[in-house]
Design a protein around this motif. Sequence first.
Motif, short mmCIF file in Angstrom:
data_model
loop_
_atom_site.label_atom_id
_atom_site.label_comp_id
_atom_site.label_asym_id
_atom_site.label_seq_id
_atom_site.Cartn_x
_atom_site.Cartn_y
_atom_site.Cartn_z
N THR A 138 0.86 -1.18 0.00
CA THR A 138 0.00 0.00 0.00
C THR A 138 0.90 1.23 0.00
N GLN A 166 -3.47 5.56 1.00
CA GLN A 166 -4.89 5.24 1.11
C GLN A 166 -5.59 6.40 1.80
N GLY A 201 -8.74 -1.42 2.51
CA GLY A 201 -8.98 -1.70 1.09
C GLY A 201 -8.47 -3.07 0.68
#
Length: 100
Positions: A4, A7, A65
């Motif tokens: 990631t 986000q 997510g």
Amino acid sequence: QLETLEQEEQERLELRAHPVEKRTHMVSHQHGMTITKTLREGEAELQCWSFSYGRDELQGLMPEGASLLLLRVLACRWAVPPGLVFPAIDTEGHLCTSSY
């Protein structure tokens, strides 16, 4: 090897004359990740918190997510491996674990 990089999450509740707005911003950097949370309730002053975690602490991090995507894959396979646990970030921005 998925990671990631950033986000953004936003939540807004309209409760008559007392709206609540929450935002979470996660951003990866060279040394780990910084999470910034903001909260505004009604006409009150904006509150802001920031947390930073090192790369070692976040090895295998499962942000919200990615967790939703994993849940869909597990549902399609009709199987959850035993002992499936990942580091995660709770609603307050603190490091915790997520088990499936």
